[in-house]
Design a protein around this motif. Sequence first.
Motif, PDB file in Angstrom:
ATOM      1  N   THR A  63       0.809  -1.226   0.000  1.00 44.73           N
ATOM      2  CA  THR A  63       0.000   0.000   0.000  1.00 44.73           C
ATOM      3  C   THR A  63       0.841   1.274   0.000  1.00 44.73           C
ATOM      4  O   THR A  63       0.285   2.367   0.108  1.00 44.73           O
ATOM      5  CB  THR A  63      -0.943   0.023   1.218  1.00 44.73           C
ATOM      6  N   ASP A  64       2.170   1.142  -0.101  1.00 49.11           N
ATOM      7  CA  ASP A  64       3.078   2.297  -0.070  1.00 49.11           C
ATOM      8  C   ASP A  64       2.876   3.127   1.194  1.00 49.11           C
ATOM      9  O   ASP A  64       2.778   4.356   1.150  1.00 49.11           O
ATOM     10  CB  ASP A  64       2.899   3.188  -1.309  1.00 49.11           C
ATOM     11  N   MET A  89      -1.690   5.948  16.596  1.00 51.98           N
ATOM     12  CA  MET A  89      -1.213   5.288  15.387  1.00 51.98           C
ATOM     13  C   MET A  89      -1.305   6.309  14.257  1.00 51.98           C
ATOM     14  O   MET A  89      -2.334   6.960  14.081  1.00 51.98           O
ATOM     15  CB  MET A  89      -2.067   4.075  15.043  1.00 51.98           C
ATOM     16  N   MET A  90      -0.204   6.443  13.536  1.00 57.56           N
ATOM     17  CA  MET A  90      -0.170   7.331  12.377  1.00 57.56           C
ATOM     18  C   MET A  90       0.191   6.511  11.146  1.00 57.56           C
ATOM     19  O   MET A  90       1.041   5.643  11.200  1.00 57.56           O
ATOM     20  CB  MET A  90       0.843   8.460  12.584  1.00 57.56           C
ATOM     21  N   ARG A  91      -0.477   6.828  10.057  1.00 56.38           N
ATOM     22  CA  ARG A  91      -0.232   6.138   8.791  1.00 56.38           C
ATOM     23  C   ARG A  91       0.265   7.185   7.786  1.00 56.38           C
ATOM     24  O   ARG A  91      -0.379   8.198   7.581  1.00 56.38           O
ATOM     25  CB  ARG A  91      -1.528   5.496   8.303  1.00 56.38           C
ATOM     26  N   LYS A  98       9.422   1.179  -2.439  1.00 57.73           N
ATOM     27  CA  LYS A  98      10.262   0.019  -2.779  1.00 57.73           C
ATOM     28  C   LYS A  98      11.727   0.399  -3.023  1.00 57.73           C
ATOM     29  O   LYS A  98      12.607  -0.445  -2.938  1.00 57.73           O
ATOM     30  CB  LYS A  98       9.669  -0.716  -3.979  1.00 57.73           C
ATOM     31  N   ASP A  99      11.976   1.672  -3.284  1.00 59.00           N
ATOM     32  CA  ASP A  99      13.351   2.153  -3.456  1.00 59.00           C
ATOM     33  C   ASP A  99      13.955   2.624  -2.140  1.00 59.00           C
ATOM     34  O   ASP A  99      15.151   2.903  -2.081  1.00 59.00           O
ATOM     35  CB  ASP A  99      13.388   3.313  -4.457  1.00 59.00           C
ATOM     36  N   ILE A 100      13.139   2.741  -1.101  1.00 60.58           N
ATOM     37  CA  ILE A 100      13.586   3.306   0.172  1.00 60.58           C
ATOM     38  C   ILE A 100      13.685   2.255   1.271  1.00 60.58           C
ATOM     39  O   ILE A 100      14.633   2.229   2.040  1.00 60.58           O
ATOM     40  CB  ILE A 100      12.613   4.419   0.616  1.00 60.58           C
ATOM     41  N   ILE A 101      12.699   1.368   1.323  1.00 63.39           N
ATOM     42  CA  ILE A 101      12.583   0.380   2.397  1.00 63.39           C
ATOM     43  C   ILE A 101      12.925  -1.004   1.857  1.00 63.39           C
ATOM     44  O   ILE A 101      12.439  -1.403   0.798  1.00 63.39           O
ATOM     45  CB  ILE A 101      11.149   0.356   2.981  1.00 63.39           C
ATOM     46  N   ILE A 102      13.732  -1.728   2.605  1.00 60.07           N
ATOM     47  CA  ILE A 102      14.084  -3.102   2.239  1.00 60.07           C
ATOM     48  C   ILE A 102      13.611  -4.021   3.364  1.00 60.07           C
ATOM     49  O   ILE A 102      14.018  -3.862   4.516  1.00 60.07           O
ATOM     50  CB  ILE A 102      15.605  -3.249   2.038  1.00 60.07           C
TER      51      ILE A 102
END
Length: 160
Positions: A63-64, A89-91, A98-102
């Motif tokens: 969901t990015d 909770m914050m969204r 996908k380029d930032i988080i692995i």
Amino acid sequence: MADRPSPRTFIGIIILENMNIEYRLESIAETEFRMNYDFDYSKFAPEKLQVQIGHEIKPSMETDQIVVKAKATLVYDEGEIELATNSIMMRFGLSPIKDIIIIKDDGTFSAQDALVIDTFLVAAIGALRGIMMKNLKGTPLEPYYIPLIPIENFRTKRKK
């Protein structure tokens, strides 16, 4: 009346290594507030009060989004008595996630740069601070709030 941005409008940009990272706050919710009204506050000694803070960060690649949960508890007498607890909770939307988080094989994650995650964590702790101050207004705990904490104190505990 000014036009409101659509929910998918990005509100911030971070530039890393020739890559524009866009992010937005998508939602914020208070998930818990409890106060110990049974405690005898007439015998309260401020030097016995401690603030415990925790957080959890979970990326959702499909969901990015990055979900940040933050919780603070005011404890008394070496942590034996909980006086108040608040959590939120914050969204956040994040692109290109996908380029930032692995995501690692063990379920933990890493980020190309701590600044991205730090931005969300600072926002969540700040929001929690304000919400808890509002909730404690008019109570014996009104003068006690979440202190300003350097982000470095959170980094050592974060899963990498």
